[in-house]
Scaffold this active site. Structure first.
Site, short mmCIF file in Angstrom:
data_model
loop_
_atom_site.label_atom_id
_atom_site.label_comp_id
_atom_site.label_asym_id
_atom_site.label_seq_id
_atom_site.Cartn_x
_atom_site.Cartn_y
_atom_site.Cartn_z
N ASP A 48 0.83 -1.22 0.00
CA ASP A 48 0.00 0.00 0.00
C ASP A 48 0.86 1.26 0.00
O ASP A 48 2.05 1.24 0.36
CB ASP A 48 -0.95 0.01 1.19
CG ASP A 48 -0.23 0.03 2.53
OD1 ASP A 48 0.83 -0.60 2.65
OD2 ASP A 48 -0.75 0.69 3.47
N ASP A 69 8.59 4.14 -1.47
CA ASP A 69 7.84 3.69 -0.29
C ASP A 69 6.56 2.98 -0.72
O ASP A 69 5.52 3.59 -0.83
CB ASP A 69 7.50 4.90 0.59
CG ASP A 69 6.79 4.51 1.87
OD1 ASP A 69 6.96 3.37 2.33
OD2 ASP A 69 6.06 5.36 2.40
N GLU A 78 0.41 -1.25 5.72
CA GLU A 78 1.48 -0.70 6.55
C GLU A 78 1.27 0.79 6.82
O GLU A 78 1.56 1.27 7.91
CB GLU A 78 2.84 -0.92 5.87
CG GLU A 78 4.05 -0.59 6.74
CD GLU A 78 4.49 0.86 6.65
OE1 GLU A 78 5.35 1.27 7.47
OE2 GLU A 78 3.97 1.60 5.79
N ASP A 92 13.41 -5.19 6.71
CA ASP A 92 12.28 -4.41 6.22
C ASP A 92 12.80 -3.08 5.67
O ASP A 92 14.00 -2.81 5.68
CB ASP A 92 11.30 -4.17 7.36
CG ASP A 92 9.90 -3.71 6.90
OD1 ASP A 92 9.68 -3.64 5.67
OD2 ASP A 92 9.06 -3.45 7.76
N HIS A 126 6.57 10.39 1.20
CA HIS A 126 5.22 10.83 1.58
C HIS A 126 4.93 12.24 1.09
O HIS A 126 3.90 12.82 1.47
CB HIS A 126 5.01 10.77 3.10
CG HIS A 126 4.78 9.38 3.61
ND1 HIS A 126 4.17 9.12 4.81
CD2 HIS A 126 5.07 8.16 3.10
CE1 HIS A 126 4.09 7.82 5.03
NE2 HIS A 126 4.65 7.20 3.98
#
Length: 550
Positions: free
Chosen positions: A172, A203, A237, A264, A510
């Protein structure tokens, strides 16, 4: 350090008082003898201080010089790799870039904890099966859907006695609008100057696709791993992973799985981002900060604006918020993994920074003060406080009965959630302000990063095989990842992908114009391709040299 500072202060204070004493006029012989004795005592104290300072300076200098020698020994004990190499020719390049772009065009957006694009998640599932047919058809790979949209792959190893590991990534992405100022539509995967633009490029679809693409290429070559491993792809996430990652953990726990290490997303390769550092550095996250969302509220009787009370709900709450902003939590540099980061990087700085960072046992307070001067580095040295929402009022002529503010805190590794809550109560110091914890958790345990740490050293070797001139260091993630849900399955959780960040690139995370270079995405595929093979050793080689701490 504190003892040394105290000693210096005492000596100077004593010297000042002694000088005053000496200035007193007297002919008394006893008084003169007393002065002589005090002067001799003062000289002894000063001599001890000078000797102590000389010893400390010598030790610090030796440590500074020794770092250049020791840093080259860290991987000297590794034998030359006998891995299958991946040469990305034009055919492979078109294939892997084509798959990556198609993944970016599927808008797998998590809008909120109650709203996701389920249609896009189902579309992404179908796309993965088409893009990686060998992964989904191989006899050594077991695949299952978890919580409808997340994926768990188990790749069987030929030596079941070797403890498996886990690679994590998430499908996502956060919302994005072209009207926010994107140079290319955020779900177009458009190329501009050899960069691919789109939400998810860093991301975290670069890792999702890089991992599966690398595995596809290895399986096509007939590769069977000796050490089994898992791949977990969460679908939520960005909204805390309570359905995807948590259910993957539940499935693995039910099967009694224990993991050698977990890898991760998280930190990256920083190029020109750290001021004064000679060359780029790869930071591998060994922990991540805790988190707390706290609600502050004030409730009182409403009223008309023509007859305002001495204090309003907004005023009381604003004062409380102001106290939180003006009184940050204590600086804790040196008490968490951030100290180890700078010690690993010290040899790549010029003087005097090299001298300071090589001797943080002495200079931690000094460096901590410098780091707290900027928002990005301040986040490394303390629990941060961010007021993110403020709600009050329904009409311009009504004194509101309720005012609310939400505060997000990212908790330093040396503190606990309860300590942070106690600090908030003490700082607000007003019984009229109700303080509620909405949700939160303690900082994650710090994973090992020494010469005997299997996961860290394997990741480090894989990085240095590709980029020999890089400096590799442990680091701290100031954000949170799905990996925090897996702390019961492994003691060692790492957060890293070889994405190159130059100055300004962190703001794309983001933000607008998220992008990755085509070359960098190819490097990700090669990284995971090599990592799978590097993990197949039974144990780390014995060290040929020891690195001693002064």
């Amino acid at each position: 350090m504190a003892l040394l500072q105290t000693l210096v202060c005492m000596v100077f204070l004593f010297g000042f008082q002694f000088c005053n004493f000496c200035c007193l006029s007297t002919t008394d012989m006893a008084m003169k003898e007393t002065k002589i004795k005090i002067w001799k005592f003062f000289k002894v104290i000063v001599s001890c201080l000078l000797i102590t300072t000389l010893v400390l300076f010598t030790a610090a200098t030796i440590r500074t010089l020794s770092l250049d020698v020791n840093v080259g020994l860290q991987l000297a004990h590794w034998e030359k790799s006998k891995n299958i190499s991946l040469v990305i020719d034009q055919r492979h390049r078109e294939e892997l870039l084509g798959n990556f772009k198609e993944a970016l065009r599927i808008p797998t957006v998590s809008f909120s904890e109650t709203e996701s694009n389920a249609t896009a998640l189902r579309q992404f599932d179908a796309f993965l099966r088409k893009a990686f047919p060998t992964v989904f058809s191989s006899s050594v790979v077991h695949h299952e859907l978890v919580a409808n949209y997340s994926h768990l792959f188990r790749v069987q190893g030929s030596q079941p006695d070797l403890v498996p590991y886990l690679l994590l990534a998430h499908i996502d992405v956060v919302p994005a609008k072209e009207s926010d100022g994107w140079e290319a539509p955020p779900f177009s995967a458009k190329e501009i100057d050899d960069f691919i633009y789109g939400r998810g490029t860093i991301d975290d679809k670069c890792a999702v696709m890089g991992i599966l693409q690398a595995l596809e290429y290895l399986l096509i070559r007939g590769y069977t791993p000796r050490r089994g491993f898992y791949i977990g792809l969460g679908h939520d996430e960005e909204i805390r992973g309570f359905h995807g990652a948590k259910n993957i953990v539940r499935v693995m726990k039910e099967r009694g799985v224990k993991l050698s290490f977990v890898l991760d997303e998280g930190l990256a390769i920083l190029d020109g981002v750290i001021s004064g550092l000679d060359g780029p550095a790869a930071l591998i996250g060994v922990s991540e900060k805790g988190s707390a969302n706290v609600k502050l509220s004030v409730t009182m009787a409403p009223g008309h604006s023509s007859m305002p009370p001495r204090e309003s709900s907004i005023g009381i709450l604003a004062a409380a918020v102001k106290r939180l902003e003006e009184n940050p939590l204590p600086r804790l540099f040196g008490h968490g993994p951030e100290r180890e980061t700078f010690e690993h990087l010290a040899h790549k700085f010029g003087l005097p920074l090299k001298f300071i960072m090589s001797n943080l046992w002495l200079f931690s307070p000094l460096l901590g003060r410098v780091l707290e001067g900027k928002p990005d580095t301040n986040a490394l040295v303390r629990t941060t406080t961010a007021v993110t929402m403020f709600n009050a009022g329904v009409k311009v002529n009504i004194i509101p009965s309720l005012a609310e503010a939400y505060v997000n805190l990212r908790i330093h590794s040396a503190q606990t959630l309860q300590e942070v809550l106690d600090f908030i109560h003490a700082t607000v110091g007003d019984q009229r302000v109700k303080i509620e914890l909405i949700d939160g958790f303690d900082p994650l345990p710090v994973s090992s990063s020494d010469e005997r740490s299997f996961g860290f050293q394997i990741i480090k070797k894989t990085v240095l095989d590709m980029f020999p001139t890089l400096t590799v260091a442990p680091g701290i993630c100031i954000g949170n990842t799905d990996s925090r849900h897996f702390k019961d399955l492994s003691n060692d959780i790492y957060r890293f992908a070889p994405v190159w960040f130059k100055p300004g690139d962190a703001q794309r995370f983001h933000g607008i114009n998220e992008r990755i270079s085509k070359k960098n995405y190819e490097e990700l595929v090669v990284f995971y391709f090599n990592l799978f093979q590097n993990c197949d050793i039974q144990k780390l080689p014995e060290l040929h040299a020891s690195i001693h701490e002064l």
